[in-house]
Structures are given as C-alpha cells and as structure tokens.
Design a protein around this motif. Structure first.
Motif, PDB file in Angstrom:
ATOM      1  N   VAL A   1      -8.325  -3.185   6.497  1.00  0.00           N
ATOM      2  CA  VAL A   1      -8.953  -2.142   6.102  1.00  0.00           C
ATOM      3  C   VAL A   1      -9.326  -2.387   4.265  1.00  0.00           C
ATOM      4  O   VAL A   1     -10.263  -2.032   3.940  1.00  0.00           O
ATOM      5  N   SER A   2      -8.276  -2.849   3.539  1.00  0.00           N
ATOM      6  CA  SER A   2      -8.531  -3.000   2.173  1.00  0.00           C
ATOM      7  C   SER A   2      -9.541  -4.092   1.929  1.00  0.00           C
ATOM      8  O   SER A   2     -10.387  -3.679   1.051  1.00  0.00           O
ATOM      9  N   ARG A   3      -9.557  -5.062   2.893  1.00  0.00           N
ATOM     10  CA  ARG A   3     -10.753  -6.065   2.567  1.00  0.00           C
ATOM     11  C   ARG A   3     -12.041  -5.388   2.838  1.00  0.00           C
ATOM     12  O   ARG A   3     -13.066  -6.128   2.288  1.00  0.00           O
TER      13      ARG A   3
ATOM     14  N   LYS B   1       1.286  -3.859  11.289  1.00  0.00           N
ATOM     15  CA  LYS B   1       0.803  -2.846  10.554  1.00  0.00           C
ATOM     16  C   LYS B   1       0.120  -3.403   9.387  1.00  0.00           C
ATOM     17  O   LYS B   1      -0.980  -2.725   8.878  1.00  0.00           O
ATOM     18  N   GLN B   2       0.897  -4.395   8.606  1.00  0.00           N
ATOM     19  CA  GLN B   2       0.108  -5.110   7.363  1.00  0.00           C
ATOM     20  C   GLN B   2      -1.142  -5.470   7.543  1.00  0.00           C
ATOM     21  O   GLN B   2      -2.084  -5.644   7.027  1.00  0.00           O
ATOM     22  N   PHE B   3      -1.388  -6.143   8.847  1.00  0.00           N
ATOM     23  CA  PHE B   3      -2.600  -6.750   9.253  1.00  0.00           C
ATOM     24  C   PHE B   3      -3.733  -5.671   9.169  1.00  0.00           C
ATOM     25  O   PHE B   3      -4.744  -5.947   8.597  1.00  0.00           O
ATOM     26  N   ILE B   4      -3.479  -4.549   9.643  1.00  0.00           N
ATOM     27  CA  ILE B   4      -4.258  -3.578   9.837  1.00  0.00           C
ATOM     28  C   ILE B   4      -4.713  -2.900   8.261  1.00  0.00           C
ATOM     29  O   ILE B   4      -5.891  -2.733   7.799  1.00  0.00           O
ATOM     30  N   GLU B   5      -3.501  -2.787   7.443  1.00  0.00           N
ATOM     31  CA  GLU B   5      -3.783  -2.136   6.233  1.00  0.00           C
ATOM     32  C   GLU B   5      -4.572  -3.115   5.465  1.00  0.00           C
ATOM     33  O   GLU B   5      -5.393  -2.746   4.540  1.00  0.00           O
ATOM     34  N   ASN B   6      -4.338  -4.493   5.631  1.00  0.00           N
ATOM     35  CA  ASN B   6      -4.860  -5.283   4.676  1.00  0.00           C
ATOM     36  C   ASN B   6      -6.589  -5.489   5.157  1.00  0.00           C
ATOM     37  O   ASN B   6      -7.527  -5.866   4.301  1.00  0.00           O
TER      38      ASN B   6
ATOM     39  N   TRP C   1     -13.414  -9.897   9.945  1.00  0.00           N
ATOM     40  CA  TRP C   1     -12.708 -10.697   8.880  1.00  0.00           C
ATOM     41  C   TRP C   1     -11.444 -10.935   8.990  1.00  0.00           C
ATOM     42  O   TRP C   1     -10.873  -9.977   9.559  1.00  0.00           O
ATOM     43  N   ARG C   2     -10.877 -11.779   8.314  1.00  0.00           N
ATOM     44  CA  ARG C   2      -9.524 -12.073   8.392  1.00  0.00           C
ATOM     45  C   ARG C   2      -8.762 -11.157   7.297  1.00  0.00           C
ATOM     46  O   ARG C   2      -9.374 -10.656   6.269  1.00  0.00           O
ATOM     47  N   GLN C   3      -7.402 -10.831   7.701  1.00  0.00           N
ATOM     48  CA  GLN C   3      -6.687  -9.928   6.670  1.00  0.00           C
ATOM     49  C   GLN C   3      -6.466 -10.334   5.359  1.00  0.00           C
ATOM     50  O   GLN C   3      -6.244  -9.474   4.349  1.00  0.00           O
ATOM     51  N   ASP C   4      -6.108 -11.776   5.044  1.00  0.00           N
ATOM     52  CA  ASP C   4      -5.813 -12.189   4.027  1.00  0.00           C
ATOM     53  C   ASP C   4      -5.794 -13.790   4.033  1.00  0.00           C
ATOM     54  O   ASP C   4      -6.009 -14.343   5.164  1.00  0.00           O
ATOM     55  N   PHE C   5      -5.618 -14.254   2.851  1.00  0.00           N
ATOM     56  CA  PHE C   5      -5.568 -16.001   2.801  1.00  0.00           C
ATOM     57  C   PHE C   5      -4.146 -16.035   2.315  1.00  0.00           C
ATOM     58  O   PHE C   5      -3.866 -16.095   1.184  1.00  0.00           O
ATOM     59  N   SER C   6      -3.178 -16.376   2.998  1.00  0.00           N
ATOM     60  CA  SER C   6      -1.775 -16.672   2.462  1.00  0.00           C
ATOM     61  C   SER C   6      -1.253 -15.446   1.623  1.00  0.00           C
ATOM     62  O   SER C   6      -0.580 -15.869   0.752  1.00  0.00           O
TER      63      SER C   6
END
Length: 783
Positions: free
Chosen positions: A261-263, A254-259, A408-413
C-alpha cells in the motif's frame, strides 16, 4: 421476497492440504476469484447471507466487505470449529437464531451454474455426475426425494447430493437437527431428512462443481476457466482475485500488505491507486486494458522498454546510503538464494550434487554460486523499481495508449523506495524465457533422475524475438547483460520452492544450467563470459556469527555452532587471531547456554575483534515477556507469531498464556537433535515449557523480578533434559550491559531491529516475528 442464504465457512478444509494451511477454503481461487465469490454472485444482490466464520474467519469477513460493500452479510463466529465437538451440526445450531425463516443451505465447497427454483419450496440439489462414496446420495422418484443415503450406502439409481438445499419448512429442519443422537456427525442432513419424512421435497438438478478436495478442485478450475481467465501461477500465502470491477490482493503477511500500500503511493503514476485495505488484503478498481502477454508484438515491446526507462528513475546514493543499498543487494541476492535453496532441498528431499543437465556435466550448485562475484552483483543500479516486472503484471490500454504496472513487489530487502534496477531487467528476461501461459498449459518437459536431468521449454516465437531485441537494447543502453543473465538464473532458483511439481524442478534445473553455461552474446557486441574469468569468493573473514546453525553461510562471514565437534562452552577458543575481525553477531543463541559460557564467548569475541569493531547480541526481551504474562496480554504473543506447538497436546500441555510465556523463558526438548524444526514430530517428541501449576506461575511472576523469575522457571526444567538445546538462561539490558563491560566493550547501547552501527549486521535481524520479542544490544571495542 428477499432470499436468505446460509454458507458455512468455519471448517479447516483439511482435504485441500497445503492450499488451506493459511487460508479458508472458501477463498481458494477458481477462475481468478474465490469459491465464495462464485456463490455470492449466483444470487441477486439484495439477498441476505448468513456466513458462519471459524478457521481464518477474519479473512472471509475482510474479503466479503471489500468485494461486496453494499451486500448484507450476517456473520456468526463459531466457538469450536476444529477438533472434538466441532462439526457442521454444531455450526448450524450456533447460527439458528438467524435462520428462523425459509433459507437456502449452500455448502462452501459447492459451485453451481443452474438457476435456483424461484418458488419458495423444499428442494434438494443433485447432479447427473456418477455417485461416489465421497458424497451422500438421494433416492428420487418422479422428481421427488424419497430418502437421503449416507456415504457408501447408495442404492441403484441414486443421484449425488451436492450440498445445496432449499429449506421452506425451517421448523421441521431445526426439529430434525435437535435430535442430537442422529445429527451429531451428519450436519444439515438430519434436518433435511426430517423434512423429507414429513413433507414433499423436490429434487432439482444442477450443473455442479465440487471444490472440496484437490482432484475435484482441479476439475472445477479447468471446467470454469475461460479465455478471460488470467495466467496466474499459484503461490503459497498469496492470492490475487478479480471480483466484478475490483482487484483484491491477499497476503498472509501483514507487513507485505502494509508495504504494498505504501509503495502504491510512491509509484502512483504507474500503478493503480488502492481504494481500501485490511490487515491482509487491499483493493483497487480494475484497470481497463489487456495483459501484455496476450497482445505483445515487437513494436509494443519496444514501447514498453522505453516506458520502463522513464519508470526506472536512478537514485544518486553515496556514503552510508550507498553502503546500505549494497548490503540490501547482497541480502536480496545471496541470503535469499541460500534460504530458498535450503527450502527447496528440504521440501523435495533433494541433495545438491553434480549432474548432467541437457547433456552438459554440471558441478554442484554450491560450487557454481561460489564462483560468482557477489561484491560485483551487490554493486547494483539504485533507483525506483517494480520488483516483479514481467508480461503478466503489465496492462496495455489501446484506448488510452498507456501501460499500467500491476502486482508490484512490497520492498527490496526492506527498502520501499530504492531497489536494484538490474533486478527488474532480470525479471523481464526471466519472463521472456518462461511464459506463464505455457507453464499453465504444461508446454514443457522435464525428466529428472539423481544423475541426469533433461528439460525442454516450448517458447512462442514472439518471445524469442523480444529476447533478441531486449539483449541488444540492454547493450545499447549500457546495461551489463552478463549481470542480467546471472540474476535471471538466481530468480529461477529462488522461485523454484514456491511452485508446484514438476514446474519447480524445471525452475531449479534451468537456473542451475544457466549459471553453468555462459551467455553467448556473439551477436550482442560484448565479450563472452568464460568460466575462468569468474572471480572466486574471498577467503577473508570479516565477521563471526555465534550460534548461527550448522548450515549458515554468508560471504566474508563464518558461522560457529561448534568447534572440533564440541558445542560452544566455557572453555571454547574461537580459533582466530587477535584483532582479526570487524564484527561478532549472535541472535537467539545466548539464552540456550549458561552465564559462564556467555562470559567466555564475550571475552573471546573481544580478543578477536579489531579496535573499533562491533559486537551485536540479539536475545528474547524477557522483561517484555514477563510483563505480558503479568498483564495477561495474549495479543503480544499472537503478534509475534507463537501460541504454542502442536505436539503439546500429546503431553497434556495446553496453549494458555502461562505456558506460552514459559516456553520463551525456559523451554526444553526431550530429544537430542541439531535441528529446531520438528513440525513433523513423532509421538513422544516434545519441545515446550516445564509443567508448572498456573496459579503458582502467576504468584511467582508477581513476586519476583524478571531475572529471578526466569531462574525459578528454569529450575523446573527436568534435569535429564536440561542440556538438550532449549532455553536455560534469561537476560535483561542491564545484565548484558554489565557482562559486555566486564569483557572490555564500551558504548553499550540498546538499538532497534535493523538499526546498527554496522550495516553488515543489521541485515541479519530480518527474521519473521523476531522484532517484537527481541532486544538488540551492541558494544564497541575501543580504539
């Protein structure tokens, strides 16, 4: 007349093994879209679909709503779709109310490419493929079905039944299905047989592809693929689908998708804008253009790099933010690499060893990683980042003369805004070395033995030319190509466990070989990196991780699980000098030992920590677990990702909320092991809660406070298994506060996950599903 089509998607798809571990089999990709999308698109848009939902049914529903927002779907949730009593017959009966008219039955692993008969009639679909014991078969005479054969009971001249049927006389179908003696395990066939016995049923030939097992799925993918099919390498727990004019991204996280979308909002000038989302998917309109891998030439590649320079907006960081960024880099490069390598060794049963790779004697990978200057690697270039920047994730529009970045990647660490620009540079480099298209077309070779590995990768000349230009461009723009080279090697090692055989072995061998063989930049205007110039890892210990596990490693930290072969106890000395370390960290360990052991370890920690140093304890939030049990909040346990273990059923322990809650409070195991991973359990192994009457559990939960309720539950653990590694202690913040104060610590506080007085420890909190179930308590040794 509007057609009604029934597609049963409730089953678990066990024949597809790992592909359906976290995904419904109707969503398995074939030519860039799910199987069920091929089925929906086969019928007119005004058709009505009855979809039986079960295993990961919410994902099927979400996909269909995103991909086909104007279609009419009737969703039926099946109450029992796995185990005893489940099956297609049960699924059909539960959908009966919505199938009281002529309808088409379509198995959810069947793809056809031949037109459906237009006139309403009774008909069964068959293929000219050879008859197999994996399928039922039809006896056909003069175009009419005379009988249906069970699997392995074929007759001469039989043709395979493909799981597709037109059911005009639906009353006869349901009449046959209600004969439970014959329909128990035969699914739709009992109903179809009743129609065959009483009415004329035509046989209709189709061009057919089965996607229900790994071999037939591979055949279907190869046969249906076209020149338009993209070079997408399959990843576990992720997928990307192209349906009509939409692109749909799926992740099991879930967090993957949320991030993501935010990015997309942060990168809106460069990436497509998301139009809709669910917990596990998001959707955006397909962007016109061609993936860079299919149209790149040197001139366009130069233009792409200049676009990247615009995209990589450098962020000026200082103080705390700079330290956090460096900590994120260390976690992203070191911690993730260690984790992925452990995953690779475990998955493929391989040990780290000295090997000859392409004729070169290569030491153990552990030694190669130890030579790297991790502090230097962690001092990256902060700025906006893509995170997976290679040719398959870049579109070029000749019409608009612009690039669009995809996937694109969901976050960087954990950071959504700032990442290491060097990581994007390394991803570009990795794509120039290994192209997705050549991997998909198997244009590589690898021969692997324990002692020797030989590999070869076929490369297109344009990628070789682009690589040469890329390295020169990096030098002219003051980028450190040695850093890019090392990070590229780490990328290959990191993605190795995520891909299929034998590609995974190529990635591992390539990454290890690159770390051992220095980059030769003779024509790039830089000095050659030599083995002797690589800094060694520091021997200075800054922190201690209590209960870290036997194979835990982190630069400048020591993991402690036992001393001199003995588990940590009330008599353990941490064998460090007074005031010698900055930090002590412990996560989900203290609940496994008694109060006397915890008291001793806190006193020892206080002795070893320097004045101003910090201790951080993470343990289950037993007050919250207690409250969730009282309030019957099963969603709490579902959200933290634990609803029981598979082996419980062998011991008659169900997955009720009582047992799930008790497992957190006082689980035990009836075997002695140093590993908590028993996914591949053997009969007789058990890890779970003590068996207690549920009504009594409820009464005690209401009667006692959290700590006394915990003591009562723990008292029910079988004495002979009490010290086998399970939970035997409970904590609340007041209890921990008192124990830390007694050890000498001050400024005791409860913090959030990832929030710490020390960035060095906050990074360790990032374990899946731990945030909601944990409390995070810190104390300071006063100056």
């Amino acid at each position: 007349m509007t057609q009604r089509i029934f597609i049963p998607t409730a089953g678990v798809g066990s024949r597809l093994r790992h592909l359906t571990s976290e995904l419904n089999k109707s969503l398995i990709s074939v030519a860039d879209r799910p199987v069920i999308s091929h089925q929906i698109d086969f019928f007119p848009d005004d058709s009505e679909f009855v979809i039986a939902l079960g295993f990961y049914g919410d994902l099927v529903r979400d996909f269909l709503h995103l991909a086909y927002p104007t279609h009419k779907f009737i969703f039926v949730e099946i109450d029992n779709y796995r185990g005893a009593g489940s099956g297609l017959s049960r699924t059909l009966r539960q959908c009966r109310d919505f199938l009281q008219k002529p309808f088409i039955f379509l198995s959810n692993d069947t793809i056809v490419q031949t037109a459906i008969p237009e006139n309403p009639s009774n008909w069964l679909g068959f293929s000219e493929s050879p008859v197999s014991d994996a399928y039922r078969s039809l006896n056909v005479k003069n175009g009419v079905v005379s009988s249906i054969n069970e699997k392995s009971h074929h007759q001469v001249g039989s043709v395979p039944y493909i799981g597709l049927a037109g059911i005009f006389d639906y009353e006869l179908f349901w009449e046959g299905l209600e004969d439970r003696q014959t329909s128990k395990n035969s699914g739709e066939v009992s109903g179809l047989t009743n129609i065959v016995d009483k009415r004329k049923v035509l046989a209709h030939q189709f061009s057919w592809y089965d996607t229900g097992n790994l071999a037939s799925l591979a055949h279907a993918r190869e046969a249906i693929a076209s020149d338009e099919t993209l070079n997408i390498l399959e990843k576990p727990k992720e997928a990307i689908w192209f349906v009509r004019n939409n692109v749909i991204k799926y992740s099991a996280d879930k967090q993957f998708i949320e991030n993501r979308v935010s990015r997309s909002q942060l990168l809106q000038k460069f990436v497509p804008q998301i139009s809709s989302k669910t917990d596990y998917m998001f959707c955006y309109k397909k962007v016109s253009g061609e993936v860079l891998s299919k149209c790149v030439d040197l001139k366009l590649f130069k233009r792409f790099l200049e676009e990247c320079r615009v995209f990589w907006s450098v962020t000026d960081l200082n103080g705390t933010r700079l330290n956090e960024f460096r900590s994120n880099c260390l976690n992203f490069y070191w911690t993730k690499t260690e984790k992925r390598l452990h995953q690779f060794y475990k998955k493929f049963g391989i040990k780290d060893r000295e090997q000859i790779i392409n004729g070169n004697q290569i030491p153990k990978l552990e030694e190669l990683l130890g030579r790297l200057d991790w502090k230097l690697l962690s001092d990256g270039l902060p700025g906006s980042f893509h995170g997976d920047l290679h040719f398959e994730n870049v579109l070029w529009s000749k019409t608009d003369k612009r690039f669009t970045f995809l996937d694109w990647r969901q976050d960087f660490s954990g950071n959504l805004k700032v990442g290491d620009i060097y990581y994007d540079l390394a991803k570009i480099f990795h794509g120039l070395i290994v192209s997705h298209e050549n991997i998909i077309n198997e244009k590589f070779k690898i021969l692997w033995t324990e002692e020797e590995i030989n590999f070869q990768i076929q490369r297109d000349q344009i990628l070789v030319d682009c690589q040469k230009y890329f390295l020169a461009w990096c030098v002219s723009n003051n980028f450190d190509i040695n850093r890019i080279y090392i990070l590229t090697a780490l990328i290959f090692l990191n993605i190795a466990p995520l891909h299929h055989e034998p590609y995974c072995f190529l990635l591992y061998a390539l990454g290890k070989h690159m770390l051992a063989q220095p980059l030769n930049p003779t024509k790039q205007g830089t000095e050659q990196r030599s083995e002797g110039s690589r800094p060694k890892e520091s021997n200075i210990i800054e922190g201690l991780n209590l209960g870290a596990g036997f194979d835990w490693k982190y630069p400048a930290w020591r993991g402690v699980d036992s001393l001199n072969g003995e588990y940590l106890s009330e008599n353990s000395s941490l064998e460090l000098q007074n005031d010698s370390i900055k930090f002590v960290y412990s996560s989900h360990f203290i609940e496994h030992v008694s109060d006397t052991v915890v008291t001793n370890l806190l006193q020892e920690s206080y002795r070893c920590i320097k004045p101003g140093g910090v201790i951080r304890l993470v343990t289950p939030n037993f007050e919250q677990i207690h409250r969730a049990l009282i309030e019957n909040d099963i969603k709490y346990f579902s959200d933290i990702g634990f609803l029981g273990r598979p082996e419980w059923k062998l011991f008659g322990v169900d997955r009720s909320i009582e047992n799930v809650a008790l497992h957190w409070i006082a689980n035990y195991q009836n075997f002695v092991t140093t590993s908590e991973n028993i996914e591949e359990w053997e009969e007789g192994w058990y890890r779970g809660p003590p068996v207690i009457d549920k009504q009594l559990v409820r009464e005690k939960a209401l009667e006692l406070d959290t700590l006394n309720f915990g003591k009562w539950v723990i008292s029910n653990v079988p004495e002979q298994h009490f010290k086998n590694g399970g939970h035997i202690n409970t904590f609340t913040f007041p209890k921990l506060e008192k124990m830390l104060q007694s050890a000498g610590f001050t400024e005791i506080s409860s913090l959030d996950c990832g929030s710490s007085r020390s960035n060095a420890m906050a990074v360790f909190d990032k374990k899946p599903n731990r945030e909601r179930v944990s409390i995070y308590v810190e104390g300071i040794k006063a100056i």
